[in-house]
Scaffold this motif. Structure first.
Motif, PDB file in Angstrom:
ATOM      1  N   THR A 277      25.571  63.453  31.281  1.00 24.63           N
ATOM      2  CA  THR A 277      25.715  62.021  31.537  1.00 24.63           C
ATOM      3  C   THR A 277      24.795  61.235  30.607  1.00 24.63           C
ATOM      4  OG1 THR A 277      24.028  62.102  33.287  1.00 24.63           O
ATOM      5  CG2 THR A 277      26.325  62.440  33.946  1.00 24.63           C
ATOM      6  N   ASP A 278      24.977  59.923  30.570  1.00 28.38           N
ATOM      7  CA  ASP A 278      24.200  59.117  29.618  1.00 28.38           C
ATOM      8  C   ASP A 278      22.730  59.008  30.002  1.00 28.38           C
ATOM      9  OD1 ASP A 278      24.298  57.413  31.774  1.00 28.38           O
ATOM     10  OD2 ASP A 278      25.471  55.862  30.790  1.00 28.38           O
ATOM     11  N   GLY A 279      22.365  59.469  31.210  1.00 23.72           N
ATOM     12  CA  GLY A 279      20.943  59.527  31.543  1.00 23.72           C
ATOM     13  C   GLY A 279      20.179  60.480  30.659  1.00 23.72           C
ATOM     14  N   VAL A 280      20.892  61.418  30.009  1.00 26.99           N
ATOM     15  CA  VAL A 280      20.259  62.356  29.081  1.00 26.99           C
ATOM     16  C   VAL A 280      20.078  61.704  27.713  1.00 26.99           C
ATOM     17  CG1 VAL A 280      20.479  64.586  27.943  1.00 26.99           C
ATOM     18  CG2 VAL A 280      21.197  64.338  30.324  1.00 26.99           C
ATOM     19  N   THR A 281      21.176  61.225  27.137  1.00 28.49           N
ATOM     20  CA  THR A 281      21.117  60.698  25.771  1.00 28.49           C
ATOM     21  C   THR A 281      20.436  59.338  25.687  1.00 28.49           C
ATOM     22  OG1 THR A 281      23.364  59.855  26.117  1.00 28.49           O
ATOM     23  CG2 THR A 281      23.129  61.969  24.992  1.00 28.49           C
ATOM     24  N   GLU A 282      20.360  58.603  26.793  1.00 33.66           N
ATOM     25  CA  GLU A 282      19.713  57.292  26.766  1.00 33.66           C
ATOM     26  C   GLU A 282      18.278  57.327  27.287  1.00 33.66           C
ATOM     27  OE1 GLU A 282      22.187  54.498  28.768  1.00 33.66           O
ATOM     28  OE2 GLU A 282      23.860  54.720  27.359  1.00 33.66           O
ATOM     29  N   ALA A 283      17.759  58.515  27.552  1.00 33.06           N
ATOM     30  CA  ALA A 283      16.349  58.634  27.938  1.00 33.06           C
ATOM     31  C   ALA A 283      15.474  58.282  26.734  1.00 33.06           C
ATOM     32  CB  ALA A 283      16.061  60.046  28.421  1.00 33.06           C
ATOM     33  N   ARG A 284      14.503  57.435  26.940  1.00 33.23           N
ATOM     34  CA  ARG A 284      13.663  56.939  25.845  1.00 33.23           C
ATOM     35  C   ARG A 284      12.244  57.471  25.970  1.00 33.23           C
ATOM     36  NH1 ARG A 284      15.636  51.797  23.588  1.00 33.23           N
ATOM     37  NH2 ARG A 284      17.588  51.199  24.601  1.00 33.23           N
ATOM     38  N   ASP A 285      11.605  57.636  24.822  1.00 35.48           N
ATOM     39  CA  ASP A 285      10.193  57.999  24.811  1.00 35.48           C
ATOM     40  C   ASP A 285       9.332  56.737  24.815  1.00 35.48           C
ATOM     41  OD1 ASP A 285      10.374  56.993  22.265  1.00 35.48           O
ATOM     42  OD2 ASP A 285      10.040  58.892  21.243  1.00 35.48           O
ATOM     43  N   ALA A 286       8.038  56.902  24.643  1.00 38.03           N
ATOM     44  CA  ALA A 286       7.129  55.755  24.706  1.00 38.03           C
ATOM     45  C   ALA A 286       7.397  54.740  23.605  1.00 38.03           C
ATOM     46  CB  ALA A 286       5.674  56.246  24.623  1.00 38.03           C
ATOM     47  N   ASP A 287       7.990  55.177  22.486  1.00 31.77           N
ATOM     48  CA  ASP A 287       8.294  54.273  21.374  1.00 31.77           C
ATOM     49  C   ASP A 287       9.703  53.709  21.445  1.00 31.77           C
ATOM     50  OD1 ASP A 287       5.766  54.714  20.279  1.00 31.77           O
ATOM     51  OD2 ASP A 287       6.453  56.536  19.265  1.00 31.77           O
ATOM     52  N   GLY A 288      10.427  53.999  22.543  1.00 26.79           N
ATOM     53  CA  GLY A 288      11.772  53.466  22.710  1.00 26.79           C
ATOM     54  C   GLY A 288      12.857  54.257  22.013  1.00 26.79           C
ATOM     55  N   ARG A 289      12.560  55.458  21.523  1.00 22.58           N
ATOM     56  CA  ARG A 289      13.557  56.266  20.833  1.00 22.58           C
ATOM     57  C   ARG A 289      14.368  57.081  21.834  1.00 22.58           C
ATOM     58  NH1 ARG A 289       9.323  58.877  16.672  1.00 22.58           N
ATOM     59  NH2 ARG A 289       8.321  59.128  18.705  1.00 22.58           N
ATOM     60  N   PHE A 290      15.694  57.123  21.618  1.00 24.46           N
ATOM     61  CA  PHE A 290      16.572  57.877  22.504  1.00 24.46           C
ATOM     62  C   PHE A 290      16.364  59.380  22.308  1.00 24.46           C
ATOM     63  CE2 PHE A 290      19.108  53.900  22.042  1.00 24.46           C
ATOM     64  CZ  PHE A 290      19.083  53.534  23.375  1.00 24.46           C
ATOM     65  N   TYR A 291      16.730  60.118  23.350  1.00 23.75           N
ATOM     66  CA  TYR A 291      16.610  61.571  23.277  1.00 23.75           C
ATOM     67  C   TYR A 291      17.653  62.123  22.308  1.00 23.75           C
ATOM     68  CZ  TYR A 291      16.285  66.442  24.765  1.00 23.75           C
ATOM     69  OH  TYR A 291      16.119  67.807  24.811  1.00 23.75           O
ATOM     70  N   PRO A 292      17.249  62.847  21.274  1.00 25.29           N
ATOM     71  CA  PRO A 292      18.205  63.357  20.263  1.00 25.29           C
ATOM     72  C   PRO A 292      18.845  64.669  20.721  1.00 25.29           C
ATOM     73  CG  PRO A 292      15.973  63.900  19.606  1.00 25.29           C
ATOM     74  CD  PRO A 292      15.849  63.139  20.909  1.00 25.29           C
ATOM     75  N   LEU A 293      19.812  64.570  21.596  1.00 23.44           N
ATOM     76  CA  LEU A 293      20.397  65.778  22.190  1.00 23.44           C
ATOM     77  C   LEU A 293      20.980  66.742  21.156  1.00 23.44           C
ATOM     78  CD1 LEU A 293      21.131  67.371  24.725  1.00 23.44           C
ATOM     79  CD2 LEU A 293      23.226  66.000  24.886  1.00 23.44           C
ATOM     80  N   PRO A 294      21.799  66.297  20.181  1.00 23.07           N
ATOM     81  CA  PRO A 294      22.336  67.274  19.210  1.00 23.07           C
ATOM     82  C   PRO A 294      21.246  68.028  18.453  1.00 23.07           C
ATOM     83  CG  PRO A 294      23.562  65.213  19.103  1.00 23.07           C
ATOM     84  CD  PRO A 294      22.367  64.947  19.967  1.00 23.07           C
ATOM     85  N   ASP A 295      20.115  67.373  18.194  1.00 22.43           N
ATOM     86  CA  ASP A 295      19.027  68.046  17.481  1.00 22.43           C
ATOM     87  C   ASP A 295      18.320  69.074  18.348  1.00 22.43           C
ATOM     88  OD1 ASP A 295      19.625  66.421  15.359  1.00 22.43           O
ATOM     89  OD2 ASP A 295      18.048  64.956  15.808  1.00 22.43           O
ATOM     90  N   ARG A 296      18.572  69.034  19.645  1.00 17.86           N
ATOM     91  CA  ARG A 296      17.923  69.981  20.564  1.00 17.86           C
ATOM     92  C   ARG A 296      18.850  71.124  20.965  1.00 17.86           C
ATOM     93  NH1 ARG A 296      14.342  66.808  19.220  1.00 17.86           N
ATOM     94  NH2 ARG A 296      12.630  66.125  20.583  1.00 17.86           N
ATOM     95  N   ALA A 297      19.980  71.252  20.302  1.00 18.51           N
ATOM     96  CA  ALA A 297      20.941  72.297  20.666  1.00 18.51           C
ATOM     97  C   ALA A 297      20.342  73.690  20.521  1.00 18.51           C
ATOM     98  CB  ALA A 297      22.202  72.169  19.812  1.00 18.51           C
ATOM     99  N   HIS A 298      19.392  73.849  19.615  1.00 18.57           N
ATOM    100  CA  HIS A 298      18.790  75.172  19.412  1.00 18.57           C
ATOM    101  C   HIS A 298      18.005  75.644  20.632  1.00 18.57           C
ATOM    102  CE1 HIS A 298      15.557  72.338  18.380  1.00 18.57           C
ATOM    103  NE2 HIS A 298      14.727  73.291  18.744  1.00 18.57           N
ATOM    104  N   LEU A 299      17.663  74.733  21.545  1.00 22.83           N
ATOM    105  CA  LEU A 299      16.923  75.122  22.746  1.00 22.83           C
ATOM    106  C   LEU A 299      17.791  75.924  23.719  1.00 22.83           C
ATOM    107  CD1 LEU A 299      14.979  71.801  23.440  1.00 22.83           C
ATOM    108  CD2 LEU A 299      14.119  73.882  22.334  1.00 22.83           C
ATOM    109  N   LEU A 300      19.089  75.927  23.503  1.00 22.36           N
ATOM    110  CA  LEU A 300      20.003  76.644  24.399  1.00 22.36           C
ATOM    111  C   LEU A 300      20.276  78.065  23.904  1.00 22.36           C
ATOM    112  CD1 LEU A 300      22.558  73.756  25.027  1.00 22.36           C
ATOM    113  CD2 LEU A 300      20.804  74.590  26.609  1.00 22.36           C
ATOM    114  N   LYS A 301      19.338  78.660  23.227  1.00 24.79           N
ATOM    115  CA  LYS A 301      19.543  79.998  22.660  1.00 24.79           C
ATOM    116  C   LYS A 301      19.187  81.116  23.632  1.00 24.79           C
ATOM    117  CE  LYS A 301      14.934  79.883  20.556  1.00 24.79           C
ATOM    118  NZ  LYS A 301      14.177  79.884  19.279  1.00 24.79           N
ATOM    119  N   GLU A 302      18.600  80.800  24.778  1.00 22.73           N
ATOM    120  CA  GLU A 302      18.251  81.838  25.750  1.00 22.73           C
ATOM    121  C   GLU A 302      19.501  82.598  26.181  1.00 22.73           C
ATOM    122  OE1 GLU A 302      15.340  82.726  26.992  1.00 22.73           O
ATOM    123  OE2 GLU A 302      14.033  81.175  26.138  1.00 22.73           O
ATOM    124  N   ARG A 303      19.347  83.896  26.423  1.00 25.27           N
ATOM    125  CA  ARG A 303      20.492  84.699  26.853  1.00 25.27           C
ATOM    126  C   ARG A 303      20.971  84.278  28.235  1.00 25.27           C
ATOM    127  NH1 ARG A 303      21.853  89.374  24.458  1.00 25.27           N
ATOM    128  NH2 ARG A 303      22.476  90.240  26.488  1.00 25.27           N
TER     129      ARG A 303
END
Length: 336
Positions: A277-303
């Motif tokens: 849902t957009d609560g993931v991609t629209e989550a902002r950090d302290a500087d107002g930057r959105f969460y870069p979900l596609p750039d975090r795809a490598h975190l899903l490498k666990e078996r």
């Protein structure tokens, strides 16, 4: 420890200074803190200790027969009695809160049932975070249903949050659970959802949703104004399949727009499909930057699928450095 520390500090201050400074009545501050935790026995015990301490200090200061000594003892008794009343009221409120929580947990089990870890040929993992403090359910929804041809999935986001959003989510999930096992294709499931939502909503609320049907190493999507799904290929590349034309969310059918068109993508062994849902991609950090979900795809490498999704969830929380401002749901699909 606060009541005991307070009484000890007052006693030391009274002993090392002149009695004329009047520290003795402050002994009652100890019993005043007692009702914050514990039961009536603890509060009464602290009151008795304060009473004995007040009498002892009064005797040391030759205030046993003085008005100030009597007033100090009376204040300790009064604060202790008030503390006992406060403990009784607090425990009654805590019992009511426990009752409400048990009802909420029952509602959660009915509304957002635990999805099966295995559905057909797929392995499933889910993560859900509510933006409402102390809540376990909110306006985001998800469900996984097996049907004779494969597996059908929905992830959605109700406008708003809180109890009203939960009520709307229940309508959508109920319609999906009824239609998904029976309808011949995904378009018919979407039409059933549209009719159910149009009957229940008053035209001021809407629900973005994406439906997915996995069958024979193909995935078919139906997107009602929802963020694009994320496909992580076995070699590590990321695709965000887009519909031919975006349709309006569920609940806005009165505007007379065209319904969504289905679109397909390959979903092969070794690939991963993340719906969110957009609560993931629209989550902002302290500087107002959105969460870069596609750039975090490598975190899903666990078996393990659940461990992989938990890693992504922790990274999301680390990104915002605090509570989420919107509900956030993620559903991960893999072949066994």
């Amino acid at each position: 420890m606060l009541p005991f520390v307070t009484m000890a500090a007052v006693a030391v201050a009274d002993l090392v200074t002149s009695p004329s400074l009047g520290f003795l009545p402050l002994i009652s501050v100890g019993p005043a803190f007692a009702p914050l935790v514990g039961g009536w026995r603890r509060t009464a015990c602290i009151g008795v200790i304060a009473l004995l301490l007040s009498a002892g200090l009064g005797w040391c200061n030759d205030l046993v027969d003085a008005r100030r000594g009597y007033m100090a003892i009376a204040s300790v008794i009064g604060v202790t009695v008030a503390g006992l009343v406060a403990v009784s009221m607090r425990q009654r409120r805590e019992a009511e809160l426990d009752s409400f929580r048990s009802i909420a947990e029952a509602a959660q089990r009915v509304l957002l049932k635990p999805v099966p870890r295995l559905a057909g040929d797929l392995r499933v993992a889910v993560s859900y975070m509510s933006a409402v403090a102390e809540a376990r359910i909110g306006g985001d929804l998800y469900e996984v249903v097996a049907f004779p041809g494969g597996v059908r999935v929905i992830v959605g986001d109700v406008q708003g949050k809180g109890l009203e959003a939960v009520e709307t989510a229940a309508v959508v999930l109920g319609a999906f659970r009824e239609a998904a096992p029976d309808e011949a294709d995904l378009v018919q499931v979407g039409r059933r959802l549209e009719r159910a939502v149009d009957r229940q909503l008053d035209g001021e609320k809407f629900v973005t949703a994406i439906l997915a049907e996995v069958s024979d190493e193909r995935v078919t999507f139906l997107n009602f104004g929802h963020p694009a799904p994320m496909l992580i290929r076995a070699e590590g590349t990321v695709d965000l399949p887009e519909p031919p034309a975006y349709a309006l969310p569920l609940g806005l059918g009165a505007h007379g727009t065209e319904p969504p068109e289905p679109f397909q993508a390959d979903f092969l062994v070794g690939d991963q499909l993340l719906l969110y849902t957009d609560g993931v991609t629209e989550a902002r950090d302290a500087d107002g930057r959105f969460y870069p979900l596609p750039d975090r795809a490598h975190l899903l490498k666990e078996r393990d699928a659940e461990a992989a999704l938990e890693t992504l969830r922790q990274d999301l929380l680390q990104h915002v450095c605090g509570p989420l401002q919107d509900d956030a749901a993620m559903l991960l699909l893999r072949y066994r």
